[in-house]
Design a protein around this motif. Sequence first.
Motif, PDB file in Angstrom:
ATOM      1  N   ILE A   3      -6.481  14.412 -29.959  1.00  0.00           N
ATOM      2  CA  ILE A   3      -7.918  14.712 -29.937  1.00  0.00           C
ATOM      3  C   ILE A   3      -8.487  14.692 -31.352  1.00  0.00           C
ATOM      4  O   ILE A   3      -9.608  14.242 -31.573  1.00  0.00           O
ATOM      5  N   ALA A   4      -7.697  15.146 -32.321  1.00  0.00           N
ATOM      6  CA  ALA A   4      -8.151  15.129 -33.713  1.00  0.00           C
ATOM      7  C   ALA A   4      -8.335  13.702 -34.219  1.00  0.00           C
ATOM      8  O   ALA A   4      -9.287  13.422 -34.957  1.00  0.00           O
ATOM      9  N   ILE A   5      -7.454  12.801 -33.829  1.00  0.00           N
ATOM     10  CA  ILE A   5      -7.608  11.405 -34.235  1.00  0.00           C
ATOM     11  C   ILE A   5      -8.922  10.853 -33.705  1.00  0.00           C
ATOM     12  O   ILE A   5      -9.724  10.278 -34.442  1.00  0.00           O
ATOM     13  N   ILE A   6      -9.145  11.041 -32.420  1.00  0.00           N
ATOM     14  CA  ILE A   6     -10.364  10.509 -31.794  1.00  0.00           C
ATOM     15  C   ILE A   6     -11.606  11.170 -32.365  1.00  0.00           C
ATOM     16  O   ILE A   6     -12.577  10.495 -32.726  1.00  0.00           O
ATOM     17  N   SER A   7     -11.581  12.488 -32.494  1.00  0.00           N
ATOM     18  CA  SER A   7     -12.788  13.190 -32.953  1.00  0.00           C
ATOM     19  C   SER A   7     -13.107  12.916 -34.424  1.00  0.00           C
ATOM     20  O   SER A   7     -14.271  12.755 -34.782  1.00  0.00           O
ATOM     21  N   THR A   8     -12.085  12.814 -35.273  1.00  0.00           N
ATOM     22  CA  THR A   8     -12.380  12.529 -36.679  1.00  0.00           C
ATOM     23  C   THR A   8     -12.931  11.120 -36.846  1.00  0.00           C
ATOM     24  O   THR A   8     -13.843  10.903 -37.649  1.00  0.00           O
ATOM     25  N   ARG A   9     -12.399  10.168 -36.098  1.00  0.00           N
ATOM     26  CA  ARG A   9     -12.925   8.800 -36.208  1.00  0.00           C
ATOM     27  C   ARG A   9     -14.347   8.715 -35.675  1.00  0.00           C
ATOM     28  O   ARG A   9     -15.206   8.066 -36.272  1.00  0.00           O
ATOM     29  N   CYS A  10     -14.613   9.362 -34.548  1.00  0.00           N
ATOM     30  CA  CYS A  10     -15.981   9.361 -34.000  1.00  0.00           C
ATOM     31  C   CYS A  10     -16.939  10.083 -34.941  1.00  0.00           C
ATOM     32  O   CYS A  10     -18.067   9.623 -35.160  1.00  0.00           O
ATOM     33  N   LEU A  11     -16.507  11.195 -35.506  1.00  0.00           N
ATOM     34  CA  LEU A  11     -17.340  11.934 -36.440  1.00  0.00           C
ATOM     35  C   LEU A  11     -17.589  11.127 -37.716  1.00  0.00           C
ATOM     36  O   LEU A  11     -18.709  11.135 -38.247  1.00  0.00           O
ATOM     37  N   PHE A  35       0.821  -1.203   0.000  1.00  0.00           N
ATOM     38  CA  PHE A  35       0.000   0.000   0.000  1.00  0.00           C
ATOM     39  C   PHE A  35       0.858   1.258   0.000  1.00  0.00           C
ATOM     40  O   PHE A  35       0.455   2.296  -0.477  1.00  0.00           O
ATOM     41  N   SER A  36       2.049   1.180   0.545  1.00  0.00           N
ATOM     42  CA  SER A  36       2.891   2.363   0.670  1.00  0.00           C
ATOM     43  C   SER A  36       3.763   2.621  -0.552  1.00  0.00           C
ATOM     44  O   SER A  36       4.268   3.719  -0.717  1.00  0.00           O
ATOM     45  N   LYS A  37       3.938   1.630  -1.385  1.00  0.00           N
ATOM     46  CA  LYS A  37       4.774   1.837  -2.566  1.00  0.00           C
ATOM     47  C   LYS A  37       4.048   2.691  -3.602  1.00  0.00           C
ATOM     48  O   LYS A  37       2.861   2.533  -3.825  1.00  0.00           O
ATOM     49  N   GLN A  38       4.801   3.552  -4.199  1.00  0.00           N
ATOM     50  CA  GLN A  38       4.249   4.350  -5.279  1.00  0.00           C
ATOM     51  C   GLN A  38       4.485   3.626  -6.586  1.00  0.00           C
ATOM     52  O   GLN A  38       5.544   3.051  -6.807  1.00  0.00           O
ATOM     53  N   ARG A  39       3.506   3.683  -7.429  1.00  0.00           N
ATOM     54  CA  ARG A  39       3.648   3.038  -8.736  1.00  0.00           C
ATOM     55  C   ARG A  39       4.449   3.932  -9.665  1.00  0.00           C
ATOM     56  O   ARG A  39       4.230   5.133  -9.733  1.00  0.00           O
ATOM     57  N   GLN A  40       5.354   3.312 -10.364  1.00  0.00           N
ATOM     58  CA  GLN A  40       6.157   4.037 -11.337  1.00  0.00           C
ATOM     59  C   GLN A  40       5.474   3.963 -12.689  1.00  0.00           C
ATOM     60  O   GLN A  40       5.174   2.881 -13.167  1.00  0.00           O
ATOM     61  N   SER A  41       5.226   5.096 -13.274  1.00  0.00           N
ATOM     62  CA  SER A  41       4.624   5.142 -14.593  1.00  0.00           C
ATOM     63  C   SER A  41       5.589   5.809 -15.548  1.00  0.00           C
ATOM     64  O   SER A  41       6.210   6.812 -15.209  1.00  0.00           O
ATOM     65  N   HIS A  42       5.723   5.242 -16.720  1.00  0.00           N
ATOM     66  CA  HIS A  42       6.610   5.819 -17.715  1.00  0.00           C
ATOM     67  C   HIS A  42       5.893   6.857 -18.565  1.00  0.00           C
ATOM     68  O   HIS A  42       6.502   7.469 -19.413  1.00  0.00           O
ATOM     69  N   ALA A  43       4.621   7.025 -18.355  1.00  0.00           N
ATOM     70  CA  ALA A  43       3.862   7.996 -19.139  1.00  0.00           C
ATOM     71  C   ALA A  43       4.116   9.401 -18.597  1.00  0.00           C
ATOM     72  O   ALA A  43       4.256   9.613 -17.395  1.00  0.00           O
ATOM     73  N   ARG A  44       4.158  10.336 -19.507  1.00  0.00           N
ATOM     74  CA  ARG A  44       4.339  11.717 -19.111  1.00  0.00           C
ATOM     75  C   ARG A  44       2.982  12.407 -19.064  1.00  0.00           C
ATOM     76  O   ARG A  44       2.080  12.086 -19.823  1.00  0.00           O
ATOM     77  N   ILE A  45       2.882  13.368 -18.172  1.00  0.00           N
ATOM     78  CA  ILE A  45       1.602  14.017 -17.956  1.00  0.00           C
ATOM     79  C   ILE A  45       1.413  15.231 -18.847  1.00  0.00           C
ATOM     80  O   ILE A  45       0.351  15.441 -19.398  1.00  0.00           O
ATOM     81  N   ASN A  46       2.416  16.035 -19.005  1.00  0.00           N
ATOM     82  CA  ASN A  46       2.284  17.311 -19.692  1.00  0.00           C
ATOM     83  C   ASN A  46       2.646  17.201 -21.167  1.00  0.00           C
ATOM     84  O   ASN A  46       3.754  17.529 -21.566  1.00  0.00           O
ATOM     85  N   ALA A  47       1.704  16.791 -21.950  1.00  0.00           N
ATOM     86  CA  ALA A  47       1.919  16.726 -23.396  1.00  0.00           C
ATOM     87  C   ALA A  47       1.800  18.131 -23.974  1.00  0.00           C
ATOM     88  O   ALA A  47       0.966  18.924 -23.528  1.00  0.00           O
ATOM     89  N   PRO A  48       2.622  18.450 -24.952  1.00  0.00           N
ATOM     90  CA  PRO A  48       2.502  19.761 -25.598  1.00  0.00           C
ATOM     91  C   PRO A  48       1.136  19.927 -26.252  1.00  0.00           C
ATOM     92  O   PRO A  48       0.467  18.950 -26.600  1.00  0.00           O
ATOM     93  N   ALA A  49       0.755  21.159 -26.434  1.00  0.00           N
ATOM     94  CA  ALA A  49      -0.573  21.454 -26.997  1.00  0.00           C
ATOM     95  C   ALA A  49      -0.757  20.836 -28.382  1.00  0.00           C
ATOM     96  O   ALA A  49      -1.831  20.314 -28.700  1.00  0.00           O
ATOM     97  N   LEU A  50       0.288  20.859 -29.207  1.00  0.00           N
ATOM     98  CA  LEU A  50       0.169  20.308 -30.555  1.00  0.00           C
ATOM     99  C   LEU A  50      -0.048  18.798 -30.533  1.00  0.00           C
ATOM    100  O   LEU A  50      -0.781  18.260 -31.356  1.00  0.00           O
ATOM    101  N   VAL A  51       0.581  18.114 -29.589  1.00  0.00           N
ATOM    102  CA  VAL A  51       0.384  16.673 -29.455  1.00  0.00           C
ATOM    103  C   VAL A  51      -1.022  16.387 -28.947  1.00  0.00           C
ATOM    104  O   VAL A  51      -1.689  15.458 -29.421  1.00  0.00           O
ATOM    105  N   GLN A  52      -1.494  17.182 -28.020  1.00  0.00           N
ATOM    106  CA  GLN A  52      -2.868  17.028 -27.527  1.00  0.00           C
ATOM    107  C   GLN A  52      -3.876  17.261 -28.639  1.00  0.00           C
ATOM    108  O   GLN A  52      -4.845  16.505 -28.785  1.00  0.00           O
ATOM    109  N   VAL A  53      -3.654  18.284 -29.431  1.00  0.00           N
ATOM    110  CA  VAL A  53      -4.544  18.569 -30.561  1.00  0.00           C
ATOM    111  C   VAL A  53      -4.544  17.402 -31.541  1.00  0.00           C
ATOM    112  O   VAL A  53      -5.603  16.989 -32.034  1.00  0.00           O
ATOM    113  N   ALA A  54      -3.385  16.845 -31.824  1.00  0.00           N
ATOM    114  CA  ALA A  54      -3.294  15.724 -32.754  1.00  0.00           C
ATOM    115  C   ALA A  54      -4.056  14.511 -32.222  1.00  0.00           C
ATOM    116  O   ALA A  54      -4.806  13.865 -32.960  1.00  0.00           O
TER     117      ALA A  54
END
Length: 157
Positions: A25-33, A4-23
């Motif tokens: 979101i664009a993938i998901i939104s274009t496929r859903c649309l 319970f006391s161990k912290q999980r190590q994640s290799h994922a980064r939290i702060n993606a640049p805006a352009l990567v976030q836009v890309a």
Amino acid sequence: MEWFSKQRQSHARINAPALVQVAAIAIISTRCLDLFMLFNMLGVRGVSDFVHRSVQTWSLTLVFLASLLLLCIEFRCAFVIMKGRNWGRWIYTVSQIIAAGYLGAASLGFGYPELFSIAGETPREIFTSLIMQKLPDILVVLLLFMPEESRRFFRLQ
């Protein structure tokens, strides 16, 4: 309790640049649309007929299942890209090359079936329609590879 006391190590980064976030979101939104517009255009009966036509022969079934698999891969790539995984943008790029290649070949009569093709009388019209249809995907790939901020984000993983 130690687990319970161990912290999980994640290799994922939290702060993606805006352009990567836009890309991503664009993938998901274009496929859903795309799916929404397809269901809206065909209706419930039309979608049922489309699926029925797609599973009449083995080759049609394989193409239909491959297109569904490609859709799932694209969704997965969008979420992986947000985590900063470099392989996500490469797999998305390869999936777009495969989709555009097959769509172009089927439209020119080299692929089977004609069910997954672009209408056009000349190869130039088909190519123009293909580029216009794939333009959002081309822009997403450019957002993932061209800006220095995006390249740095995936390089620093």
